[in-house]
Write a protein that holds these residues in place. Structure first.
Motif, PDB file in Angstrom:
ATOM      1  N   ALA A   1     109.575 -43.265 -75.062  1.00 64.21           N
ATOM      2  CA  ALA A   1     110.040 -43.272 -74.518  1.00 64.21           C
ATOM      3  C   ALA A   1     110.639 -42.044 -74.184  1.00 64.21           C
ATOM      4  CB  ALA A   1     111.711 -43.870 -76.093  1.00 64.21           C
ATOM      5  N   TYR A   2     109.999 -40.932 -74.719  1.00 62.11           N
ATOM      6  CA  TYR A   2     110.327 -39.280 -74.203  1.00 62.11           C
ATOM      7  C   TYR A   2     109.630 -39.524 -73.141  1.00 62.11           C
ATOM      8  CZ  TYR A   2     110.241 -34.541 -73.781  1.00 62.11           C
ATOM      9  OH  TYR A   2     110.232 -32.854 -73.539  1.00 62.11           O
ATOM     10  N   VAL A   3     108.262 -39.970 -72.600  1.00 63.04           N
ATOM     11  CA  VAL A   3     107.854 -40.213 -71.839  1.00 63.04           C
ATOM     12  C   VAL A   3     108.552 -40.366 -70.987  1.00 63.04           C
ATOM     13  CG1 VAL A   3     105.800 -41.091 -70.292  1.00 63.04           C
ATOM     14  CG2 VAL A   3     105.521 -40.076 -72.772  1.00 63.04           C
ATOM     15  N   ALA A   4     108.745 -42.375 -70.816  1.00 65.36           N
ATOM     16  CA  ALA A   4     109.721 -42.839 -69.849  1.00 65.36           C
ATOM     17  C   ALA A   4     110.983 -42.587 -69.722  1.00 65.36           C
ATOM     18  CB  ALA A   4     110.406 -44.604 -70.718  1.00 65.36           C
ATOM     19  N   SER A   5     111.523 -41.902 -70.215  1.00 66.96           N
ATOM     20  CA  SER A   5     112.983 -40.949 -69.791  1.00 66.96           C
ATOM     21  C   SER A   5     112.554 -39.823 -68.485  1.00 66.96           C
ATOM     22  CB  SER A   5     113.442 -40.586 -71.335  1.00 66.96           C
ATOM     23  OG  SER A   5     112.719 -38.547 -71.323  1.00 66.96           O
ATOM     24  N   VAL A   6     111.064 -39.281 -68.084  1.00 70.12           N
ATOM     25  CA  VAL A   6     111.335 -38.528 -67.215  1.00 70.12           C
ATOM     26  C   VAL A   6     110.477 -38.772 -65.676  1.00 70.12           C
ATOM     27  CG1 VAL A   6     110.767 -36.807 -68.626  1.00 70.12           C
ATOM     28  CG2 VAL A   6     109.193 -37.562 -68.151  1.00 70.12           C
ATOM     29  N   GLY A   7     111.075 -40.491 -66.590  1.00 73.91           N
ATOM     30  CA  GLY A   7     110.312 -41.318 -65.030  1.00 73.91           C
ATOM     31  C   GLY A   7     108.716 -41.464 -64.640  1.00 73.91           C
ATOM     32  N   LEU A   8     108.208 -41.042 -66.238  1.00 73.88           N
ATOM     33  CA  LEU A   8     106.503 -41.634 -66.318  1.00 73.88           C
ATOM     34  C   LEU A   8     106.370 -43.169 -66.673  1.00 73.88           C
ATOM     35  CD1 LEU A   8     105.178 -38.009 -67.154  1.00 73.88           C
ATOM     36  CD2 LEU A   8     104.676 -38.871 -64.724  1.00 73.88           C
ATOM     37  N   ASP A   9     105.227 -43.494 -66.224  1.00 70.99           N
ATOM     38  CA  ASP A   9     104.979 -44.526 -66.670  1.00 70.99           C
ATOM     39  C   ASP A   9     104.096 -44.441 -68.144  1.00 70.99           C
ATOM     40  OD1 ASP A   9     103.205 -47.191 -67.107  1.00 70.99           O
ATOM     41  OD2 ASP A   9     103.031 -47.204 -65.012  1.00 70.99           O
ATOM     42  N   VAL A  10     104.393 -45.229 -69.207  1.00 66.83           N
ATOM     43  CA  VAL A  10     103.971 -45.054 -70.387  1.00 66.83           C
ATOM     44  C   VAL A  10     102.281 -45.492 -70.572  1.00 66.83           C
ATOM     45  CG1 VAL A  10     103.938 -46.040 -72.681  1.00 66.83           C
ATOM     46  CG2 VAL A  10     106.114 -45.138 -71.394  1.00 66.83           C
TER      47      VAL A  10
ATOM     48  N   VAL B   1     107.311 -24.711 -66.096  1.00 64.56           N
ATOM     49  CA  VAL B   1     106.870 -26.014 -67.480  1.00 64.56           C
ATOM     50  C   VAL B   1     107.266 -26.834 -67.358  1.00 64.56           C
ATOM     51  CG1 VAL B   1     109.097 -25.833 -68.730  1.00 64.56           C
ATOM     52  CG2 VAL B   1     106.254 -25.980 -70.067  1.00 64.56           C
ATOM     53  N   ALA B   2     106.022 -27.934 -67.285  1.00 66.17           N
ATOM     54  CA  ALA B   2     105.666 -28.906 -66.845  1.00 66.17           C
ATOM     55  C   ALA B   2     105.171 -30.647 -68.138  1.00 66.17           C
ATOM     56  CB  ALA B   2     105.449 -29.749 -65.365  1.00 66.17           C
ATOM     57  N   GLY B   3     105.599 -31.079 -68.261  1.00 66.25           N
ATOM     58  CA  GLY B   3     104.587 -31.762 -68.780  1.00 66.25           C
ATOM     59  C   GLY B   3     104.756 -32.306 -70.447  1.00 66.25           C
ATOM     60  N   LEU B   4     105.887 -31.654 -71.206  1.00 63.19           N
ATOM     61  CA  LEU B   4     106.049 -31.325 -72.555  1.00 63.19           C
ATOM     62  C   LEU B   4     106.372 -32.836 -72.749  1.00 63.19           C
ATOM     63  CD1 LEU B   4     108.981 -28.375 -71.833  1.00 63.19           C
ATOM     64  CD2 LEU B   4     106.959 -28.019 -72.975  1.00 63.19           C
ATOM     65  N   PRO B   5     106.819 -33.457 -72.264  1.00 65.19           N
ATOM     66  CA  PRO B   5     107.199 -35.326 -72.298  1.00 65.19           C
ATOM     67  C   PRO B   5     105.178 -35.544 -72.755  1.00 65.19           C
ATOM     68  CG  PRO B   5     107.815 -35.164 -71.040  1.00 65.19           C
ATOM     69  CD  PRO B   5     107.011 -34.005 -71.156  1.00 65.19           C
ATOM     70  N   VAL B   6     103.670 -35.071 -72.232  1.00 68.10           N
ATOM     71  CA  VAL B   6     102.749 -36.051 -72.042  1.00 68.10           C
ATOM     72  C   VAL B   6     102.510 -35.164 -73.717  1.00 68.10           C
ATOM     73  CG1 VAL B   6     100.600 -35.696 -70.960  1.00 68.10           C
ATOM     74  CG2 VAL B   6     102.824 -35.798 -69.770  1.00 68.10           C
ATOM     75  N   ALA B   7     102.554 -33.603 -73.465  1.00 70.57           N
ATOM     76  CA  ALA B   7     101.650 -32.952 -74.755  1.00 70.57           C
ATOM     77  C   ALA B   7     102.675 -33.795 -75.558  1.00 70.57           C
ATOM     78  CB  ALA B   7     101.737 -31.596 -74.664  1.00 70.57           C
ATOM     79  N   ALA B   8     103.643 -34.038 -75.623  1.00 69.46           N
ATOM     80  CA  ALA B   8     104.429 -34.604 -77.014  1.00 69.46           C
ATOM     81  C   ALA B   8     103.543 -36.214 -77.426  1.00 69.46           C
ATOM     82  CB  ALA B   8     106.027 -35.138 -77.351  1.00 69.46           C
ATOM     83  N   TYR B   9     103.279 -36.731 -76.389  1.00 64.25           N
ATOM     84  CA  TYR B   9     102.944 -37.956 -76.352  1.00 64.25           C
ATOM     85  C   TYR B   9     101.088 -37.772 -77.372  1.00 64.25           C
ATOM     86  CZ  TYR B   9     100.826 -42.475 -74.931  1.00 64.25           C
ATOM     87  OH  TYR B   9     100.110 -43.910 -75.795  1.00 64.25           O
ATOM     88  N   VAL B  10     100.869 -37.254 -76.757  1.00 67.24           N
ATOM     89  CA  VAL B  10      99.036 -37.086 -77.346  1.00 67.24           C
ATOM     90  C   VAL B  10      99.353 -36.110 -78.840  1.00 67.24           C
ATOM     91  CG1 VAL B  10      97.189 -35.643 -77.140  1.00 67.24           C
ATOM     92  CG2 VAL B  10      98.133 -36.249 -75.206  1.00 67.24           C
ATOM     93  N   VAL B  11     100.573 -35.696 -79.254  1.00 69.33           N
ATOM     94  CA  VAL B  11     100.163 -35.757 -80.427  1.00 69.33           C
ATOM     95  C   VAL B  11     100.121 -36.527 -81.390  1.00 69.33           C
ATOM     96  CG1 VAL B  11     101.528 -33.897 -82.872  1.00 69.33           C
ATOM     97  CG2 VAL B  11     100.812 -32.537 -80.395  1.00 69.33           C
ATOM     98  N   ALA B  12     101.544 -37.433 -81.049  1.00 70.11           N
ATOM     99  CA  ALA B  12     102.054 -39.066 -81.205  1.00 70.11           C
ATOM    100  C   ALA B  12     101.386 -39.681 -81.545  1.00 70.11           C
ATOM    101  CB  ALA B  12     103.784 -39.291 -80.466  1.00 70.11           C
ATOM    102  N   VAL B  13     100.366 -39.878 -80.174  1.00 63.00           N
ATOM    103  CA  VAL B  13      98.457 -40.774 -80.183  1.00 63.00           C
ATOM    104  C   VAL B  13      97.592 -40.180 -80.981  1.00 63.00           C
ATOM    105  CG1 VAL B  13      97.197 -41.590 -79.092  1.00 63.00           C
ATOM    106  CG2 VAL B  13      99.797 -41.605 -78.282  1.00 63.00           C
ATOM    107  N   VAL B  14      97.739 -39.172 -81.997  1.00 62.50           N
ATOM    108  CA  VAL B  14      96.445 -38.218 -82.658  1.00 62.50           C
ATOM    109  C   VAL B  14      96.891 -38.630 -83.512  1.00 62.50           C
ATOM    110  CG1 VAL B  14      94.985 -36.971 -82.975  1.00 62.50           C
ATOM    111  CG2 VAL B  14      95.354 -37.083 -80.729  1.00 62.50           C
TER     112      VAL B  14
END
Length: 312
Positions: free
Chosen positions: A13-22, A77-90
């Protein structure tokens, strides 16, 4: 205001909120984790998935740790949702045992950060945090580097009305993230792919027998697509605008040539300057009246922004 992520669904949801394709990001992260875990993609337990052998050998399976992602240099800084997503996946699906985790995001996309600023705090299984660390940092430092480079151009163009625009000179497989970072840095995206817009370049002109025939063929086959035409002279610009073109890429023109074209054709087309541009020349190019400046370097040559993860 901080953002807190404690599940894969919240990360998505965080990734989607910044307009990135999950779904697209999932592919990028799966491939990156596959590089680190000895296989393509994120493989399910029991199917040959590799492990972080150093962490498995040195850290008990039930060990828990806290970590901080810290800026080592000033930047954007850019990509904070991406980093959070990586941590969540792992921590949420890849490592065993899967346990509770939390990511607290302490900055906003596009923030200017200083050396020592803490961008994210993470908590979870120690093995998982160390497994996720490199992929999360690789993507976060890359996108933050692009945003930082873009912001430098935005600052150089401030007050002119001219905007910096990216190109397709991106890292294979990472275009979505790099173009996202350009937007975070304040820039404007050009086309994402060869299919979603047309750009008539010098080789198309040669193959078609002239700039006007090339433009007209594109317009005839794809009447609803946005079409930009690269021109190298005032004569080409006049001819193709007379044929109906409304967007010109002024390639490797001198300041005087650009000024001539823009002055003569303003109101009938938009103009983008390209070729050999530097931060030092940005204001002078903008003064010719062009609407955009195309800068491949903000993606293909942007240095990373140095960020590290420290266990605390």
């Amino acid at each position: 205001m901080s953002t807190r992520v404690t599940s894969l669904a919240e990360a998505e949801a965080y990734v989607a909120s910044v307009g990135l394709d999950v779904a697209a990001l999932a592919v990028v992260v799966a491939e990156a984790l596959g590089e680190d875990l000895g296989g393509r993609g994120v493989l399910a337990p029991g199917t040959g998935q590799g492990v972080d052998v150093t962490s498995v050998a040195t850290i008990p399976a039930d060990a828990v740790a806290h970590g901080e992602f810290v800026a080592r240099r000033p930047g954007v800084v850019a990509g904070l949702p991406v980093a959070a997503y990586v941590v969540a996946v792992v921590l949420g699906s890849v490592v065993e045992p899967v346990g509770e985790f939390a990511v607290e995001v302490l900055a906003e996309e596009g923030d200017r950060v200083e050396t020592g600023d803490v961008l994210l705090r993470v908590q979870g299984g120690t093995r998982g945090l160390l497994t996720a660390e490199r992929v999360a940092l690789n993507l976060l430092t890359l996108t933050s580097g692009v945003a930082t480079a873009t912001r430098a151009w935005v600052d150089a163009l401030a007050g002119s009305g001219t905007r910096v625009r990216d190109t397709r000179k991106t890292t294979p497989g990472l275009r979505m993230l790099e173009k996202y970072a350009v937007r975070v840095g304040g820039g404007v995206n050009h086309r994402m792919s060869l299919a979603d817009a047309a750009l008539v370049k010098d080789n198309h002109v040669v193959a078609a027998g002239g700039v006007v025939p090339a433009y007209e063929r594109v317009r005839a086959m794809f009447p609803d697509l946005w079409v930009q035409v690269e021109v190298t002279s005032a004569e080409q610009a006049r001819d193709v605008v007379a044929a109906g073109a409304t967007d010109l890429l002024l390639d490797n023109m001198s300041l005087a040539q650009m000024s001539e074209v823009v002055t003569e054709l303003k109101g009938r087309a938009e103009f983008e300057a390209s070729g050999g541009l530097t931060l030092a020349s940005a204001a002078s190019v903008a003064a010719t009246g062009v609407d955009f400046i195309a800068v491949g370097a903000i993606t293909h040559s942007a240095p990373i922004l140095d960020i590290a993860m420290d266990l605390v």
